[in-house]
Design an enzyme around this catalytic site. Structure first.
Site: not given
Length: 660
Positions: A118, A202, A237, A294
């Site tokens: 990330k 973030e 999440h 993927r």
């Protein structure tokens, strides 16, 4: 000439079965790999060949690159499909396939390495001009640096595992004093799940939609996008419902997001199936989240609305052939929706469940697709993700797809292990979701008081049905014994049964009015009377008539144990009518037991230590998630029965607290 002939699927469960289906349909031979815990699994049974690659723990089997490459060599497999999860986004695995001259059905090593982080991928996206959320993606990972950067970003913020996905290693932090504890947990989960403790921070985007774009590239430089999927309905999440198209999508927004996704993929010369995930704000602004290199769990919704087989596309691209369609040839038709059937108990805080699958009967509804890896009799173990199946619906309209999916979820019979069907059904039928208004805040804000999230009492009707089935089994056994078996001196006095469900006992009286082939009875549960007639029972399905209304009920019986597929899913009942009084003493409130099979990752107390109610005592890891176990009372630690690294069974005593 094809470049390969035999495909090894380096995965398990439903995705291994799904990849095999397409590979075999295209004429390829298939190889399954399995751990010792999966020796009788469905994907093993479906493959042409299968190789055991090690013990149950993933590090010794499904994450063992050497074992998988060796299995490919031994079976002469010249291609490997990684599925999703496990090694699917592991650059070292793709590199090992390359070194062994085995085709890796996926992107290049370089793309996996960059987009699998990330931190690095966000830096690349910022450089490429793809819109990103403000945050911290630096290499310095100490607490002081992260705390300083968190202050700069502002709260609320998200901690995310740089190498992660699926909600693991991800935490929402709303206040500065929560940061250090959440960093510890996120690092631990990230290290256990992905082998890397690297984190990013973030700014939290409040109540967005989670929209992802399916992209595909070939080895000739062609790149396309196949529309979007809305994955906004999430819990912790993790995606719960996925659909295509997004309910608020416009042609202009789709084109803008699609072109941004293709731009992201082009920065790494992307080849194969990939998904670029965005957060979509109410204003219409969207921000890059990550790219998954993927096939996604939710790829079937794209397949159903585009009419394309994405696994077939992966294989075609891996052979060096061009993409089957150009961008202007890709069309969407109707609406598709998917949910994930998990072995978990939503009424107990979504606690993962282990046990034996006694009955599994997927629903049969027109327009429904069910991808699963289940066979009756198999064990659901603590070693792997608790997802059992995916239920996907297609309809001409969104509401048609939603209705079909709700019915299919309700009709999927799962006995022996608790599932989340009632939770999923109630979500799908919720007015806010039905109206297409759900954001990532939906479950937390609109669904917190739903009946599926708390224990519900068994209904008198379900108790009456259970008592009738147990009576019929007893009567049938007595009839086969002959002589005076089953004779009762009380004449027509009611049968009295005591049925236990968990820690609760229920008394049921059955007055038998007709003991023939289709017995008629009157059941009394507390003050409720129910006229019941058993029309048929074959060991799998019972047809009963309750107060003149016929119902078909799935069930399974072993001696005095009975499992019913009731209105809240799997119901397990035991006939304890003849059990001696006092034989079922319960544990005191000062005992801490394992809620499921798993491994102890941390013991935070020692004998003689004083603790307070709610204090964290032990951390249990099961099904890739950490579960904190806390003191139920104030007191002193009397006994600690486990140490770090111990494997424990469900209900095993871990810690005893002597109440103050």
């Amino acid at each position: 000439m094809p470049s390969f002939n035999k495909i090894l699927i380096a995965n398990r469960g439903e995705i291994a079965c799904r990849v095999m289906r397409t590979a075999q349909a295209l004429g390829y031979r298939t190889v399954a790999v399995y751990s010792e815990a999966d020796s009788d699994a469905r994907h093993v049974q479906l493959a042409d060949e299968a190789v055991c690659i090690g013990p149950a723990p993933v590090a010794q089997s499904y994450l063992s690159i050497d074992a998988i490459i060796d299995a490919a060599r031994r079976t002469c497999a010249d291609a490997i499909h990684p599925g999703y999860g496990f090694l699917s986004e592991n650059a070292d695995f793709a590199r090992a396939c390359e070194a062994a001259a085995i085709t890796f059905i996926g992107p290049t090593v370089e793309a996996i390495h960059l987009m699998g982080s990330k931190r690095l991928s966000k830096l690349a996206m910022l450089e490429a001009g793809v819109p990103c959320i403000p945050g911290y993606e630096g290499a310095e990972q100490d607490d002081a640096t992260l705390a300083r950067e968190a202050q700069r970003i502002g709260y609320p913020l998200m901690i995310k595992a740089s190498a992660g996905g699926g909600g693991r290693g991800m935490r929402l932090v709303e206040e500065p004093d929560q940061l250090l504890a959440q960093l510890r947990t996120a690092r631990s989960e990230a290290q256990n799940a992905f082998g890397s403790a690297e984190l990013i921070l973030e700014k939290a985007v409040i109540e967005p939609r989670h929209v992802e774009i399916q992209v595909f590239g070939d080895q000739l430089g062609n790149l396309v996008y196949l529309g979007e999927r809305d994955c906004s309905v999430q819990r912790r999440h993790q995606k719960v419902i996925e659909e295509a198209p997004c309910p608020v999508m416009t042609p202009e927004l789709r084109q803008a997001m699609g072109e941004a996704a293709v731009k992201a993929a082009r920065t790494v010369n992307y080849v194969g199936a990939g998904t670029v995930e965005f957060l979509l704000a109410a204003s219409g602004a969207f921000y890059f989240l990550e790219m998954n290199t993927r096939l996604q769990v939710e790829h079937p919704v794209t397949e159903l609305v585009t009419g394309q087989d994405l696994v077939a596309w992966q294989i075609i691209v891996a052979e060096g052939l061009p993409l089957p369609l150009e961008q202007d040839e890709i069309k969407q038709n109707g609406h598709a929706m998917e949910v994930r059937l998990y072995a978990e108990d939503p009424a107990a805080g979504f606690l993962p469940q282990t046990g034996q699958v006694l009955r599994w009967e997927p629903a049969e509804v027109d327009g429904i697709r069910i991808d699963h890896g289940l066979v009756e009799g198999q064990a659901v173990t603590p070693f792997y993700d608790p997802m059992l199946a995916k239920v996907i619906a297609w309809g001409a309209t969104r509401d048609e797809a939603r209705r079909k999916l709700a019915r299919a979820v309700e009709d999927c019979v799962l006995l022996g292990v608790k599932g989340n069907q009632r939770f999923l059904s109630n979500l799908l039928r919720h007015p806010h979701f039905a109206a297409g208004e759900a954001t990532t805040a939906f479950i937390g804000e609109q669904f917190g008081s739903d009946a599926s999230l708390s224990p519900q009492p068994i209904s008198p009707a379900e108790l009456a049905i259970a008592a009738t089935l147990l009576y019929q089994a007893s009567a049938s056994a007595n009839a086969h014994q002959g002589g005076l078996a089953g004779w009762r001196s009380a004449g027509n006095a009611p049968w009295r049964l005591v049925l236990r469900q968990g820690e609760q006992k229920h008394a049921v009286e059955l007055a038998v009015h007709d003991a023939g082939q289709q017995p008629r009875l009157l059941a009394r549960v507390s003050s409720t009377e129910i006229a019941i007639r058993l029309l048929r029972a074959d060991g799998r399905w019972a047809v009963v008539e309750l107060d003149g209304i016929r119902r078909r009920i799935a069930y399974h019986q072993q001696a005095q144990q009975l499992w019913l597929f009731g209105q809240n899913g799997d119901l397990e009942l035991q006939d304890v009518t003849h059990e001696p009084v006092g034989s079922q003493g319960g544990a005191g409130s000062g005992t801490v037991k394992a809620p499921m099979d798993g491994a102890i990752v941390e013991v935070l107390v020692s004998e003689g230590e004083r603790v307070g109610k709610g204090q964290l005592l032990v951390v249990l890891e099961a099904m890739k998630m950490e579960h904190p176990l806390k003191a139920g009372v104030d007191g002193v630690i009397r006994r600690v029965q486990v140490t770090r690294g111990d494997q424990v069974k469900s209900r095993q005593l871990l810690v005893e607290v002597e109440e103050a």
